[in-house]
Enzyme design. Structure first.
Site, PDB file in Angstrom:
ATOM      1  N   GLU A 120       0.813  -1.208   0.000  1.00  0.00           N
ATOM      2  CA  GLU A 120       0.000   0.000   0.000  1.00  0.00           C
ATOM      3  C   GLU A 120       0.849   1.263   0.000  1.00  0.00           C
ATOM      4  O   GLU A 120       1.947   1.267   0.551  1.00  0.00           O
ATOM      5  CB  GLU A 120      -0.837   0.057   1.283  1.00  0.00           C
ATOM      6  CG  GLU A 120      -1.629  -1.184   1.528  1.00  0.00           C
ATOM      7  CD  GLU A 120      -2.214  -1.241   2.936  1.00  0.00           C
ATOM      8  OE1 GLU A 120      -2.767  -2.272   3.277  1.00  0.00           O
ATOM      9  OE2 GLU A 120      -2.082  -0.245   3.682  1.00  0.00           O
ATOM     10  N   CYS A 166       3.324   8.285   1.797  1.00  0.00           N
ATOM     11  CA  CYS A 166       3.682   7.265   2.775  1.00  0.00           C
ATOM     12  C   CYS A 166       3.855   5.971   1.995  1.00  0.00           C
ATOM     13  O   CYS A 166       2.915   5.503   1.347  1.00  0.00           O
ATOM     14  CB  CYS A 166       2.557   7.156   3.802  1.00  0.00           C
ATOM     15  SG  CYS A 166       2.801   5.823   4.979  1.00  0.00           S
ATOM     16  N   CYS A 216       5.568  -7.771   6.897  1.00  0.00           N
ATOM     17  CA  CYS A 216       6.605  -7.306   7.826  1.00  0.00           C
ATOM     18  C   CYS A 216       6.915  -8.442   8.790  1.00  0.00           C
ATOM     19  O   CYS A 216       6.021  -9.177   9.197  1.00  0.00           O
ATOM     20  CB  CYS A 216       6.109  -6.083   8.603  1.00  0.00           C
ATOM     21  SG  CYS A 216       7.345  -5.372   9.729  1.00  0.00           S
ATOM     22  N   CYS A 264       4.684  -6.683  15.524  1.00  0.00           N
ATOM     23  CA  CYS A 264       4.085  -5.828  16.561  1.00  0.00           C
ATOM     24  C   CYS A 264       2.583  -6.148  16.616  1.00  0.00           C
ATOM     25  O   CYS A 264       1.903  -6.106  15.588  1.00  0.00           O
ATOM     26  CB  CYS A 264       4.316  -4.350  16.240  1.00  0.00           C
ATOM     27  SG  CYS A 264       6.075  -3.949  16.067  1.00  0.00           S
ATOM     28  N   CYS A 295      -0.327  -3.896  15.038  1.00  0.00           N
ATOM     29  CA  CYS A 295      -0.162  -3.421  13.663  1.00  0.00           C
ATOM     30  C   CYS A 295      -0.686  -4.480  12.686  1.00  0.00           C
ATOM     31  O   CYS A 295      -0.351  -5.665  12.797  1.00  0.00           O
ATOM     32  CB  CYS A 295       1.321  -3.144  13.416  1.00  0.00           C
ATOM     33  SG  CYS A 295       1.713  -2.818  11.689  1.00  0.00           S
ATOM     34  N   CYS A 340      -1.191   1.449   8.727  1.00  0.00           N
ATOM     35  CA  CYS A 340      -0.278   0.448   8.235  1.00  0.00           C
ATOM     36  C   CYS A 340      -0.885  -0.936   7.951  1.00  0.00           C
ATOM     37  O   CYS A 340      -1.274  -1.646   8.871  1.00  0.00           O
ATOM     38  CB  CYS A 340       0.767   0.331   9.336  1.00  0.00           C
ATOM     39  SG  CYS A 340       2.159  -0.621   8.929  1.00  0.00           S
TER      40      CYS A 340
END
Ligand code: SAH
Length: 391
Positions: free
Chosen positions: A117, A130, A137, A141, A144, A368
């Site tokens: 994105e 952004c 990822c 976390c 997220c 995110c």
């Protein structure tokens, strides 16, 4: 929320899941290369070296990504150069706008079916992109959306740069209502951990900041690299002598909680990560940004504000509080406004500059990884991913 009409989705287009293949790096693109290497590449293809500058001027200077629109190139050259230097890296799957057109989010499918994105945010005085640095990822976390997906792969230099060139083109078209028609800032706060894809992110930064036609000519100061705190990579970044802004996703001032919220803290502790951030600030003279997503009853207690204030007092740092954008199915929520205000008050009282980030793009899953996560969930639930687009 507006769904923009640019989406090339057709009823016979396979959904996101069926087109996912083994993750693999994309074909080479001119944005992977510096100008010298581009010259070498065009000569190898049997074209005169000046074509490298011609292509680069179109791509970086005029933001033209489609070789067919480069009408000053002979047709034979266009065909030859497309495959080798301008392959399509990003195909839009969804494009959404909100905040009266000032926020636009694009979900891209990469050549191997991976989804990433980018978000374009317009303000009265500037336009910010952004961008994603990885598909998925690996940092895990728990609050997220991208962290829940795991890592698919690193993006190539050109996959990163092409997001920015595309968004700069959108800005230049005047589509960002109420903002100047020029993209001026880039933040690595999309999907992925930029410092885990270190060499490509650094090369992408160089490409974005080298003057046209070699690059996009943005100011290094207007690029922000955001990290969970990979200390060796932060130290490597200090040695690059770039003047990019560093953002550190701290989210807790104590190791007990940070071990949970940012699992990489189990490897590099709060004190160590802050030390690296302060060293970055000292070496570059650039204030570091401490990112802190405020989560109700998790990290928003007055004592944590006071501890954070103590750790940052007198340092070249400011705090950017982010009201948590809850991910679907998450047990966590944003802190109530009075709690947020008290947190800000205590930090300021400790002499620490503090801002609260605006909540851009909430309606379009602006945080995110949420759009890609939604796409995967919908596709898994029976290929309904394009339903919204078709309405
Ligand atoms: N991996 C990098 C950059 C990507 S995320 C990093 O962690 O810094 C950019 C910022 O958004 C980070 O500070 C991240 O912690 C924060 N973020 C992620 N999910 C969020 C959510 N649901 N609500 C609020 N902030 C979030």
């Amino acid at each position: 929320m507006t769904i923009l009409p640019l989406i090339p989705t057709s009823p016979d287009q396979p959904d996101a899941v069926t087109t996912r293949r083994r993750p693999s790096m994309p074909p080479r693109h001119l944005a992977d290369l510096d100008l010298e290497a581009r010259k070498a590449a065009v000569t190898t293809l049997g074209e005169p070296a000046f074509r490298a500058k011609q292509l680069s001027t179109h791509y970086f200077g005029r933001l033209v990504r489609d070789v067919d629109a480069m009408t000053d190139l002979p047709a034979s050259a266009r065909e030859r150069l497309t495959g080798d230097l301008l392959p399509t890296l990003l195909t839009p799957v969804r494009e959404l706008a909100c905040d009266d057109g000032a926020t636009r989010k694009t979900l891209w499918r990469l050549h191997d079916g991976a989804l990433v994105e980018s978000v374009l945010m317009g303000y009265p005085d500037r336009v910010t992109a952004c961008v994603s640095s990885q598909a998925g990822c690996g940092m895990a976390c728990p609050f997220c959306a991208t962290g829940q997906q795991g890592l698919t792969r690193n993006l190539s230099i050109a996959e990163i740069v092409d997001q920015v060139v595309y968004l700069a083109g959108v800005a230049a078209s005047g589509a960002v209502t109420g903002s100047p028609p020029r993209l001026s800032r880039v933040v690595f706060m999309g999907m992925g951990e930029p410092l885990a894809n270190y060499p490509r992110v650094i090369e992408a930064v160089r490409r974005l900041t080298t003057p046209a036609p070699e690059g996009l000519g943005l100011s290094q100061r207007h690029i922000t690299v955001s990290t969970v705190g990979l200390v060796p990579a932060m130290r490597r970044l200090i040695a690059e002598e770039l003047s990019v802004t560093l953002a550190l996703s701290l989210h807790a001032p104590d190791d007990d909680l940070r071990d949970e919220l940012v699992p990489v803290n189990q490897r590099w502790k709060v004190a160590e990560v802050l030390d690296a951030a302060f060293d970055y600030a000292a070496r570059t003279g650039r204030r570091v940004s401490i990112e802190y997503a405020l989560i109700r009853d998790v990290n928003d207690q007055p004592w944590r504000a006071d501890l954070l204030g103590k750790l940052l007092h007198g340092k070249l740092a400011h705090v950017n509080l982010i009201p948590l954008n809850p991910t679907p199915g998450s047990k966590w929520d944003a802190s109530p406004k009075p709690v947020e205000r008290e947190f800000v008050r205590r930090l300021r009282e400790a002499g620490v500059a503090t801002t609260v980030r605006d909540t851009r793009g909430r309606e379009i899953d602006g945080a995110c990884g949420q759009l890609a996560a939604g796409e995967l969930t919908e596709a898994r639930a029976g290929g309904a991913a394009d339903a919204e687009v078709a309405q």
